[in-house]
Motif scaffolding. Structure first.
Motif, PDB file in Angstrom:
ATOM      1  N   TYR A   1       0.941  -1.190   0.011  1.00 51.45           N
ATOM      2  CA  TYR A   1      -0.088   0.025   0.067  1.00 51.45           C
ATOM      3  C   TYR A   1       0.979   1.418   0.126  1.00 51.45           C
ATOM      4  O   TYR A   1       1.875   1.266   0.593  1.00 51.45           O
ATOM      5  CB  TYR A   1      -0.754   0.111   1.232  1.00 51.45           C
ATOM      6  CG  TYR A   1      -2.046  -0.803   0.886  1.00 51.45           C
ATOM      7  CD1 TYR A   1      -3.240  -0.191   0.583  1.00 51.45           C
ATOM      8  CD2 TYR A   1      -2.258  -1.944   1.776  1.00 51.45           C
ATOM      9  CE1 TYR A   1      -4.514  -1.080   0.214  1.00 51.45           C
ATOM     10  CE2 TYR A   1      -3.268  -2.841   1.600  1.00 51.45           C
ATOM     11  CZ  TYR A   1      -4.515  -2.368   0.903  1.00 51.45           C
ATOM     12  OH  TYR A   1      -5.707  -3.393   0.879  1.00 51.45           O
ATOM     13  N   GLY A   2       0.386   2.240  -0.820  1.00 50.45           N
ATOM     14  CA  GLY A   2       0.808   3.613  -0.425  1.00 50.45           C
ATOM     15  C   GLY A   2      -0.048   4.339   0.544  1.00 50.45           C
ATOM     16  O   GLY A   2      -1.173   3.779   0.690  1.00 50.45           O
ATOM     17  N   ARG A   3       0.466   5.174   0.999  1.00 50.14           N
ATOM     18  CA  ARG A   3      -0.358   6.031   2.238  1.00 50.14           C
ATOM     19  C   ARG A   3      -1.488   6.590   1.407  1.00 50.14           C
ATOM     20  O   ARG A   3      -2.757   6.770   2.126  1.00 50.14           O
ATOM     21  CB  ARG A   3       0.474   7.189   2.554  1.00 50.14           C
ATOM     22  CG  ARG A   3      -0.099   7.912   3.926  1.00 50.14           C
ATOM     23  CD  ARG A   3       0.873   8.860   4.515  1.00 50.14           C
ATOM     24  NE  ARG A   3       2.052   8.698   4.870  1.00 50.14           N
ATOM     25  CZ  ARG A   3       2.229   8.212   6.150  1.00 50.14           C
ATOM     26  NH1 ARG A   3       1.012   7.909   6.762  1.00 50.14           N
ATOM     27  NH2 ARG A   3       3.384   7.777   6.547  1.00 50.14           N
ATOM     28  N   ASN A   4      -1.592   6.760   0.171  1.00 50.15           N
ATOM     29  CA  ASN A   4      -2.870   7.290  -0.650  1.00 50.15           C
ATOM     30  C   ASN A   4      -3.744   6.056  -0.849  1.00 50.15           C
ATOM     31  O   ASN A   4      -5.017   6.157  -1.455  1.00 50.15           O
ATOM     32  CB  ASN A   4      -2.371   7.805  -1.780  1.00 50.15           C
ATOM     33  CG  ASN A   4      -1.586   6.741  -2.719  1.00 50.15           C
ATOM     34  OD1 ASN A   4      -1.469   5.816  -2.335  1.00 50.15           O
ATOM     35  ND2 ASN A   4      -1.252   7.228  -3.835  1.00 50.15           N
TER      36      ASN A   4
ATOM     37  N   ARG B   1       8.861   4.138   1.547  1.00 45.40           N
ATOM     38  CA  ARG B   1       8.964   5.486   1.253  1.00 45.40           C
ATOM     39  C   ARG B   1       8.101   6.457   1.723  1.00 45.40           C
ATOM     40  O   ARG B   1       8.184   7.504   1.887  1.00 45.40           O
ATOM     41  CB  ARG B   1       8.739   5.538  -0.331  1.00 45.40           C
ATOM     42  CG  ARG B   1       9.322   6.739  -0.916  1.00 45.40           C
ATOM     43  CD  ARG B   1       9.417   6.877  -2.614  1.00 45.40           C
ATOM     44  NE  ARG B   1      10.424   7.723  -3.002  1.00 45.40           N
ATOM     45  CZ  ARG B   1      11.048   7.392  -4.267  1.00 45.40           C
ATOM     46  NH1 ARG B   1      10.897   6.428  -4.899  1.00 45.40           N
ATOM     47  NH2 ARG B   1      11.687   8.586  -4.712  1.00 45.40           N
ATOM     48  N   CYS B   2       6.880   5.671   2.242  1.00 46.06           N
ATOM     49  CA  CYS B   2       5.755   6.612   2.716  1.00 46.06           C
ATOM     50  C   CYS B   2       5.958   7.168   4.176  1.00 46.06           C
ATOM     51  O   CYS B   2       5.138   7.885   4.557  1.00 46.06           O
ATOM     52  CB  CYS B   2       4.408   5.903   2.686  1.00 46.06           C
ATOM     53  SG  CYS B   2       3.798   5.233   1.035  1.00 46.06           S
ATOM     54  N   GLU B   3       6.892   6.197   4.696  1.00 44.25           N
ATOM     55  CA  GLU B   3       7.093   6.645   6.322  1.00 44.25           C
ATOM     56  C   GLU B   3       7.611   7.999   6.517  1.00 44.25           C
ATOM     57  O   GLU B   3       7.027   8.568   7.504  1.00 44.25           O
ATOM     58  CB  GLU B   3       8.550   5.897   6.571  1.00 44.25           C
ATOM     59  CG  GLU B   3       8.495   4.382   6.661  1.00 44.25           C
ATOM     60  CD  GLU B   3       7.619   3.912   7.553  1.00 44.25           C
ATOM     61  OE1 GLU B   3       6.982   4.479   8.481  1.00 44.25           O
ATOM     62  OE2 GLU B   3       7.366   2.665   7.612  1.00 44.25           O
ATOM     63  N   ASN B   4       8.344   8.766   5.459  1.00 41.37           N
ATOM     64  CA  ASN B   4       8.426  10.049   5.683  1.00 41.37           C
ATOM     65  C   ASN B   4       8.132  11.184   4.736  1.00 41.37           C
ATOM     66  O   ASN B   4       8.765  11.926   4.384  1.00 41.37           O
ATOM     67  CB  ASN B   4      10.240  10.165   5.674  1.00 41.37           C
ATOM     68  CG  ASN B   4      10.786   9.343   7.039  1.00 41.37           C
ATOM     69  OD1 ASN B   4      10.269   9.689   7.789  1.00 41.37           O
ATOM     70  ND2 ASN B   4      11.821   8.604   6.612  1.00 41.37           N
ATOM     71  N   CYS B   5       6.835  10.698   4.070  1.00 39.06           N
ATOM     72  CA  CYS B   5       6.439  11.461   2.948  1.00 39.06           C
ATOM     73  C   CYS B   5       4.887  11.486   3.123  1.00 39.06           C
ATOM     74  O   CYS B   5       4.216  10.600   3.612  1.00 39.06           O
ATOM     75  CB  CYS B   5       6.570  10.556   1.746  1.00 39.06           C
ATOM     76  SG  CYS B   5       5.933  11.387  -0.005  1.00 39.06           S
ATOM     77  N   ARG B   6       4.444  12.759   2.997  1.00 44.24           N
ATOM     78  CA  ARG B   6       3.028  12.883   3.070  1.00 44.24           C
ATOM     79  C   ARG B   6       2.282  13.844   1.811  1.00 44.24           C
ATOM     80  O   ARG B   6       1.230  14.218   1.752  1.00 44.24           O
ATOM     81  CB  ARG B   6       2.599  13.800   4.060  1.00 44.24           C
ATOM     82  CG  ARG B   6       3.100  13.473   5.525  1.00 44.24           C
ATOM     83  CD  ARG B   6       2.325  12.337   6.292  1.00 44.24           C
ATOM     84  NE  ARG B   6       2.435  12.051   7.580  1.00 44.24           N
ATOM     85  CZ  ARG B   6       3.411  11.235   7.932  1.00 44.24           C
ATOM     86  NH1 ARG B   6       3.964  10.366   6.740  1.00 44.24           N
ATOM     87  NH2 ARG B   6       3.693  10.592   9.038  1.00 44.24           N
ATOM     88  N   ALA B   7       3.137  13.614   0.719  1.00 47.17           N
ATOM     89  CA  ALA B   7       2.935  14.468  -0.485  1.00 47.17           C
ATOM     90  C   ALA B   7       1.348  14.135  -1.054  1.00 47.17           C
ATOM     91  O   ALA B   7       0.683  15.078  -1.405  1.00 47.17           O
ATOM     92  CB  ALA B   7       3.868  14.204  -1.481  1.00 47.17           C
ATOM     93  N   CYS B   8       0.841  12.865  -0.917  1.00 50.69           N
ATOM     94  CA  CYS B   8      -0.428  12.462  -1.495  1.00 50.69           C
ATOM     95  C   CYS B   8      -1.306  13.175  -0.614  1.00 50.69           C
ATOM     96  O   CYS B   8      -2.536  13.665  -1.218  1.00 50.69           O
ATOM     97  CB  CYS B   8      -0.454  11.086  -1.564  1.00 50.69           C
ATOM     98  SG  CYS B   8      -0.180  10.192  -0.261  1.00 50.69           S
ATOM     99  N   ALA B   9      -1.096  13.285   0.761  1.00 46.89           N
ATOM    100  CA  ALA B   9      -2.255  13.627   1.585  1.00 46.89           C
ATOM    101  C   ALA B   9      -2.533  15.181   1.468  1.00 46.89           C
ATOM    102  O   ALA B   9      -3.394  15.865   1.320  1.00 46.89           O
ATOM    103  CB  ALA B   9      -1.863  13.392   2.991  1.00 46.89           C
TER     104      ALA B   9
ATOM    105  N   ILE C   1       1.371  13.213  -7.986  1.00 51.93           N
ATOM    106  CA  ILE C   1       2.546  13.726  -7.198  1.00 51.93           C
ATOM    107  C   ILE C   1       3.437  12.785  -6.535  1.00 51.93           C
ATOM    108  O   ILE C   1       4.554  12.985  -5.794  1.00 51.93           O
ATOM    109  CB  ILE C   1       1.661  14.441  -6.065  1.00 51.93           C
ATOM    110  CG1 ILE C   1       2.698  15.560  -5.092  1.00 51.93           C
ATOM    111  CG2 ILE C   1       1.235  13.545  -4.874  1.00 51.93           C
ATOM    112  CD1 ILE C   1       2.716  17.027  -5.781  1.00 51.93           C
ATOM    113  N   CYS C   2       3.027  11.495  -6.578  1.00 48.37           N
ATOM    114  CA  CYS C   2       3.775  10.484  -5.826  1.00 48.37           C
ATOM    115  C   CYS C   2       5.236  10.257  -6.458  1.00 48.37           C
ATOM    116  O   CYS C   2       5.371   9.763  -7.557  1.00 48.37           O
ATOM    117  CB  CYS C   2       3.095   9.202  -5.463  1.00 48.37           C
ATOM    118  SG  CYS C   2       3.828   7.820  -5.100  1.00 48.37           S
ATOM    119  N   PRO C   3       6.328  10.234  -5.549  1.00 47.35           N
ATOM    120  CA  PRO C   3       7.619   9.967  -6.261  1.00 47.35           C
ATOM    121  C   PRO C   3       7.847   8.362  -6.808  1.00 47.35           C
ATOM    122  O   PRO C   3       8.618   8.367  -7.584  1.00 47.35           O
ATOM    123  CB  PRO C   3       8.538  10.278  -5.059  1.00 47.35           C
ATOM    124  CG  PRO C   3       7.841  10.372  -3.705  1.00 47.35           C
ATOM    125  CD  PRO C   3       6.356  10.356  -4.245  1.00 47.35           C
TER     126      PRO C   3
END
Ligand code: B12
Ligand code: SF4
Ligand code: SF4
Length: 308
Positions: A141-144, A180-188, A242-244
């Motif tokens: 899963y991605g955070r999105n 990668r999602c641990e330190n990323c919130r770009a999608c939110a 937006i997701c890297p």
């Protein structure tokens, strides 16, 4: 090599990625969704519309099913161009909406042509695909709340079938979020409607633009949904573009049709499929655009308003 490994090799030779899991996974998927439902995690209207139609067992024509085969197939975005005020008006359609039926047929025929000569059968599986893909170890899963497969980002379609091919790998993978999602919130941050909640992983699906713009055009957007948020002919790309992890795939856009002034007017007027000129209907049928025709007038108007 055993037939399971041979099949997985055949799948990857097509540029796809696959897993074979025990049929018992289906009941665990059912349990997961029922638990979430009982805990009040789903909006009722959303649950009824999208989550109540899964089939957690194969049909009677496959009484001896032993496994589920799940396959990820890379998918591009599509560009559909209309004609507005005499000018080209390009719109984007996210991966998986168009040519989806053809993809499913291709996957099923690949699996049948490998399995049938060996005496095995397949049967379509209508399951919660992301949960299946992640528990099988195929995706994360991605955070999105979208899932990701190595080498495909989130730009792929999932297809699954039941089979009587025995499963020799009974591993159940725990739900996993990409590192990668641990330190990323770009999608939110990029989600216009606040559907991705920093406090809970599960998407607020009832707030997602896609939940609103997949509906027929007679159903207007609610007042809280700003027309300026819309960015696709149907669906939404804000939490993927937006997701890297998706960066290598975001420029993969395939043309899926042009509509002249008259055809665009017929679409905006909400003309039903049986009243469209045959040539127009045929081109929309091939690409699966016909499946989203009923949502197009409202969605296209919202996009036109955004660029006015
Ligand atoms: C219902 C549905 C929707 C709904 C709800 C989306 C949602 N997230 O549930 C709406 C209409 C909003 C929607 C939108 C989209 N969808 Co949709 N949708 C579906 C459908 C029919 C069922 C999905 C489902 O089971 N949802 C129920 C929820 C409960 O399941 P879940 O999202 O997997 O949630 C699990 C996790 O949150 C996990 N979980 C809970 N807590 C935690 C904590 C941690 C740490 C972790 C790791 C996990 C975790 O448990 C939940 C299950 O209980 C499937 C088709 C199918 N047959 O599966 C397509 C599908 C999932 N959709 C798909 C797509 C492409 C989309 C869009 C990207 C389309 C777009 N670009 O416009 C958007 C993305 C929206 C988003 N950010 O999720 C693809 C997914 C492909 C992929 N790469 O993952 C599918 C498989 C269809 C397809 N054609 O291939 N969709
Ligand atoms: S944008 Fe960041 S947090 Fe969201 S899915 Fe992609 S990597 Fe994960
Ligand atoms: S698809 Fe759009 S509205 Fe839905 S969660 Fe992603 S960014 Fe938000």
């Amino acid at each position: 090599m055993n037939p399971q490994s041979q099949l997985l090799q055949t799948i990857s030779q097509q540029g796809y990625s696959g897993k074979i899991v025990s049929i018992q996974i289906a009941q665990k998927l059912r349990q997961n969704l029922e638990d979430q439902y009982r805990n009040g995690m789903f909006d009722e209207a959303f649950y009824k519309e999208y989550l109540s139609g899964f089939k957690f067992e194969p049909t009677e024509s496959l009484p001896n099913a032993k496994s589920i085969i799940v396959v990820a197939v890379p998918q591009p975005q599509h560009r559909v161009t209309f004609t507005v005020d005499g000018k080209a008006f390009p719109t984007l359609v996210p991966p998986t909406y168009l040519y989806g039926n053809a993809t499913i047929v291709k996957v099923r025929s690949l699996l049948s042509s490998f399995l049938n000569p060996q005496g095995y059968q397949i049967n379509p599986a209508r399951l919660p695909m992301k949960l299946l893909a992640v528990h099988s170890g195929l995706a994360a899963y991605g955070r999105n709340n979208v899932t990701y497969v190595e080498g495909m980002g989130s730009f792929y379609r999932l297809a699954a079938v039941y089979s009587d091919l025995p499963c020799d790998d009974d591993r159940w993978h725990e739900l996993r979020m990409m590192e990668r999602c641990e330190n990323c919130r770009a999608c939110a941050r990029n989600c216009p409607s606040g559907a991705i909640d920093p406090e809970r992983f599960l998407l607020h699906a009832e707030r997602c633009l896609v939940f609103l713009n997949e509906k027929p055009a007679e159903i207007p957007f609610p007042d809280w949904c700003e027309p300026g948020w819309h960015n696709c002919l149907v669906g939404c790309m804000k939490c993927q573009s937006i997701c890297p992890e998706d960066k290598p795939f975001t420029d993969w856009i395939v043309e899926a049709g042009n509509f002249d002034t008259e055809e665009t007017s017929l679409i905006l007027a909400g003309t039903p499929p049986d009243r469209l000129p045959l040539s127009m209907r045929e081109k929309m049928e091939d690409s699966d655009l016909l499946d989203i025709l009923d949502s197009m007038p409202r969605n296209l108007r919202a996009l036109m308003q955004n660029t006015a």
